[in-house]
Design an enzyme around this catalytic site. Structure first.
Site, mmCIF file in Angstrom:
data_model
loop_
_atom_site.group_PDB
_atom_site.id
_atom_site.type_symbol
_atom_site.label_atom_id
_atom_site.label_comp_id
_atom_site.label_asym_id
_atom_site.label_seq_id
_atom_site.Cartn_x
_atom_site.Cartn_y
_atom_site.Cartn_z
ATOM 1 N N ASP A 1 0.870 -1.178 0.000
ATOM 2 C CA ASP A 1 0.000 0.000 0.000
ATOM 3 C C ASP A 1 0.907 1.229 0.000
ATOM 4 O O ASP A 1 2.094 1.130 0.288
ATOM 5 C CB ASP A 1 -0.884 0.010 1.264
ATOM 6 C CG ASP A 1 -1.816 1.217 1.311
ATOM 7 O OD1 ASP A 1 -2.393 1.563 0.266
ATOM 8 O OD2 ASP A 1 -1.965 1.817 2.390
ATOM 9 N N SER A 2 0.335 2.390 -0.293
ATOM 10 C CA SER A 2 1.116 3.630 -0.233
ATOM 11 C C SER A 2 1.536 3.952 1.201
ATOM 12 O O SER A 2 2.486 4.675 1.414
ATOM 13 C CB SER A 2 0.299 4.788 -0.810
ATOM 14 O OG SER A 2 -0.930 4.903 -0.122
ATOM 15 N N TYR B 1 -0.566 8.250 -2.683
ATOM 16 C CA TYR B 1 -0.581 8.012 -4.130
ATOM 17 C C TYR B 1 -1.790 8.677 -4.796
ATOM 18 O O TYR B 1 -1.770 8.978 -5.981
ATOM 19 C CB TYR B 1 -0.667 6.502 -4.429
ATOM 20 C CG TYR B 1 0.614 5.725 -4.223
ATOM 21 C CD1 TYR B 1 1.769 6.315 -3.719
ATOM 22 C CD2 TYR B 1 0.662 4.369 -4.570
ATOM 23 C CE1 TYR B 1 2.930 5.574 -3.548
ATOM 24 C CE2 TYR B 1 1.822 3.632 -4.408
ATOM 25 C CZ TYR B 1 2.955 4.233 -3.893
ATOM 26 O OH TYR B 1 4.101 3.496 -3.739
ATOM 27 N N GLY B 2 -2.843 8.924 -4.020
ATOM 28 C CA GLY B 2 -4.137 9.358 -4.578
ATOM 29 C C GLY B 2 -4.092 10.651 -5.358
ATOM 30 O O GLY B 2 -4.900 10.879 -6.244
ATOM 31 N N CYS C 1 -3.683 -0.983 -2.164
ATOM 32 C CA CYS C 1 -3.909 0.442 -2.382
ATOM 33 C C CYS C 1 -4.908 0.609 -3.524
ATOM 34 O O CYS C 1 -4.697 0.084 -4.617
ATOM 35 C CB CYS C 1 -2.573 1.087 -2.740
ATOM 36 S SG CYS C 1 -2.673 2.784 -3.291
ATOM 37 N N ASN C 2 -5.993 1.331 -3.262
ATOM 38 C CA ASN C 2 -7.009 1.520 -4.299
ATOM 39 C C ASN C 2 -6.456 2.250 -5.513
ATOM 40 O O ASN C 2 -6.750 1.881 -6.642
ATOM 41 C CB ASN C 2 -8.207 2.287 -3.729
ATOM 42 C CG ASN C 2 -9.164 1.383 -2.983
ATOM 43 O OD1 ASN C 2 -10.061 0.809 -3.573
ATOM 44 N ND2 ASN C 2 -8.964 1.235 -1.691
ATOM 45 N N THR C 3 -5.672 3.297 -5.278
ATOM 46 C CA THR C 3 -5.128 4.064 -6.396
ATOM 47 C C THR C 3 -4.242 3.178 -7.265
ATOM 48 O O THR C 3 -4.368 3.169 -8.497
ATOM 49 C CB THR C 3 -4.315 5.272 -5.879
ATOM 50 O OG1 THR C 3 -5.132 6.020 -4.989
ATOM 51 C CG2 THR C 3 -3.871 6.165 -7.013
ATOM 52 N N GLU D 1 -6.379 10.508 9.281
ATOM 53 C CA GLU D 1 -5.030 10.513 9.854
ATOM 54 C C GLU D 1 -4.906 11.511 11.005
ATOM 55 O O GLU D 1 -4.092 11.318 11.906
ATOM 56 C CB GLU D 1 -3.991 10.785 8.761
ATOM 57 C CG GLU D 1 -3.986 9.637 7.751
ATOM 58 C CD GLU D 1 -2.722 9.532 6.935
ATOM 59 O OE1 GLU D 1 -1.999 10.521 6.799
ATOM 60 O OE2 GLU D 1 -2.477 8.424 6.408
ATOM 61 N N CYS E 1 -11.359 3.376 -0.607
ATOM 62 C CA CYS E 1 -10.052 3.806 -0.093
ATOM 63 C C CYS E 1 -9.876 3.124 1.252
ATOM 64 O O CYS E 1 -10.810 3.110 2.071
ATOM 65 C CB CYS E 1 -10.016 5.327 0.066
ATOM 66 S SG CYS E 1 -8.556 5.933 0.937
ATOM 67 N N HIS F 1 -8.489 3.891 3.932
ATOM 68 C CA HIS F 1 -8.658 4.702 5.145
ATOM 69 C C HIS F 1 -10.127 4.892 5.527
ATOM 70 O O HIS F 1 -10.434 5.174 6.685
ATOM 71 C CB HIS F 1 -8.075 6.104 4.954
ATOM 72 C CG HIS F 1 -6.594 6.197 5.157
ATOM 73 N ND1 HIS F 1 -5.694 5.683 4.263
ATOM 74 C CD2 HIS F 1 -5.863 6.753 6.152
ATOM 75 C CE1 HIS F 1 -4.473 5.933 4.697
ATOM 76 N NE2 HIS F 1 -4.547 6.573 5.834
#
Lengths: 275, 275
Positions: A10-11, A42-43, A73-75, A152, A184, A186
């Site tokens: 993941d990022s 990354y988004g 990571c979705n992106t 975050e 995403c 998060h």
């Protein structure tokens, strides 16, 4: 062969939600998690850059002899999956297809909402994946760039997050989606506020669980599962100093984070493409 | 020697506020701007990582024969300046010292507030710089991590930004600071809301102007200024694809952005430090 680990990247720290589901479904498996914390997020970055970063990380994990790669990571799943599948010698599982599959199964009204980073939404990857499964489903996609910094910051249930969620989700509510994909890693942290804003009739889809199921199915089909009696080991690599990752990661995994190693990008040379 | 350009770098587009003041003060000077858009933001990253990135960029600019380096990023100014000053053959100017100098001159009550990214605030660089100038000044520092994503989302004057500003700035208002340093290049975009929350008796200090003045003084002392009749050229390098930088950058500079070149980190190899 089956003693090889599952690689997952993941990022940053977000992909640990996917790792958590993976270790719940397959506690016997070894895993190697890679969080690119020195280059997160990354988004907001271009497809070319995200593809390049994903290839660098995949090479690192392949050298550690993984049997399957999870792009948590979705992106990166949205933009780098075709490239990774073409170039890697192991199966590659993203989080988009499992999330899309679940959404297509769950919707009754045929109107599905998708939220994610600007990069994920701009790629239309969820819309395309859902429409491949059922072309009659309408998909409404909406970028929510402030959700990651809010999560975050730990503002998971205050006025700022609530008003932000109302502003971002208004269109989706007006369009009466009955299913909302949290596109995403998060976003599950903001699930309470998102559910409150969307109301009780909307099903929230979190890709992590379905991704873990997809991984289990692939490894079973290829007879690559470890015996269920075993207990897997988990290793973590990050590109920034591990302190922040360890702090947030332990919150994600309930204090069960193992050893975290820092990996550096050595011998980097800046060279100009168009000079 | 005086035909060399001034080098200036930031983690992204924010440093263009510093470039703008620089070209206002010294229109005759050539400039080379470097925005590390593939790795932005720096504010959430560790000192080690920010120092490494700053050194890579400084080497790139030194190869382009600059006569002075402006570190337009507050986070990099806070953590990387000593390293850069030790290793580079040209003067290095950060944004912290000029901002601190202005704040020390402007305060009447002797209570100064500083806001910035987590990285900048954690470094205590502003507090130390202000106290070096006048140990009697009390400095209150507060990280405002959501201000950058809010500015980038374009939410420069809405309820979310106003409530966020109230939450972040409450302590500083209660402490009755009479001067507030905007310790991040993005924050001037939120100046209206910040001024409204802080009230008319608080002076906002934006480091960009004072940094431009410091650069002019150094170049004059070293007789390295170009003749005032000249008109400088401006070049831009970024590490992600230029589209996003060009869009936001033209907003920052009033449509006057010149050619933007993409620079890539080639031949990067991931290697493990502790494996």
């Amino acid at each position: 062969m089956s003693w090889q680990a599952i690689g997952i990247f993941d990022s940053g720290v977000g992909g640990l939600t996917v790792l958590r589901e993976l270790t719940k479904a397959l506690p016997q498996e070894d895993t190697i998690y890679f969080g690119d914390t020195a280059r997160v997020p990354y988004g907001t970055k271009s497809p070319d850059t995200v593809i390049r970063y994903s290839q660098e990380i995949a090479s690192f994990l392949i050298k550690r002899d993984i049997k399957l790669l999870v792009v948590a990571c979705n992106t990166a799943s949205a933009v780098a999956l075709p490239t990774l599948r073409r170039s890697l010698p192991v199966p590659v599982v993203g989080v988009i297809e499992p999330g899309a599959k679940r959404a297509a199964e769950v919707t009754r009204s045929g109107v599905v909402g998708v939220i994610g980073t600007s990069g994920t939404i701009r790629s239309s990857a969820y819309s395309r994946a859902i429409k491949r499964l059922n072309p009659d489903i309408s998909v409404l996609a909406k970028p929510c760039p402030l959700f990651v910094p809010l999560a975050e910051e730990g503002w998971i249930d205050n006025d700022v997050t609530r008003i932000t969620a109302r502003l971002y989700l208004e269109e989706l509510r007006e369009a009466q989606v009955d299913t909302l994909v949290l596109g995403c890693t998060h976003y599950p942290l903001l699930k309470k506020v998102i559910a409150e804003v969307m109301g009780p009739d909307v099903t929230l889809v979190d890709s992590a669980e379905e991704t873990a199921r997809t991984v289990a199915t692939i490894l079973q089909e290829k007879s690559m599962l470890r015996p269920p009696a075993e207990l897997g080991n988990h290793h973590y690599y990050v590109t920034d100093v591990p302190a922040g990752f360890i702090r947030v990661g332990n919150r994600f995994l309930g204090g069960k984070l193992g050893d975290v190693y820092q990996v550096s990008l050595d011998d980097c040379r800046l060279s100009t493409e168009k000079d």
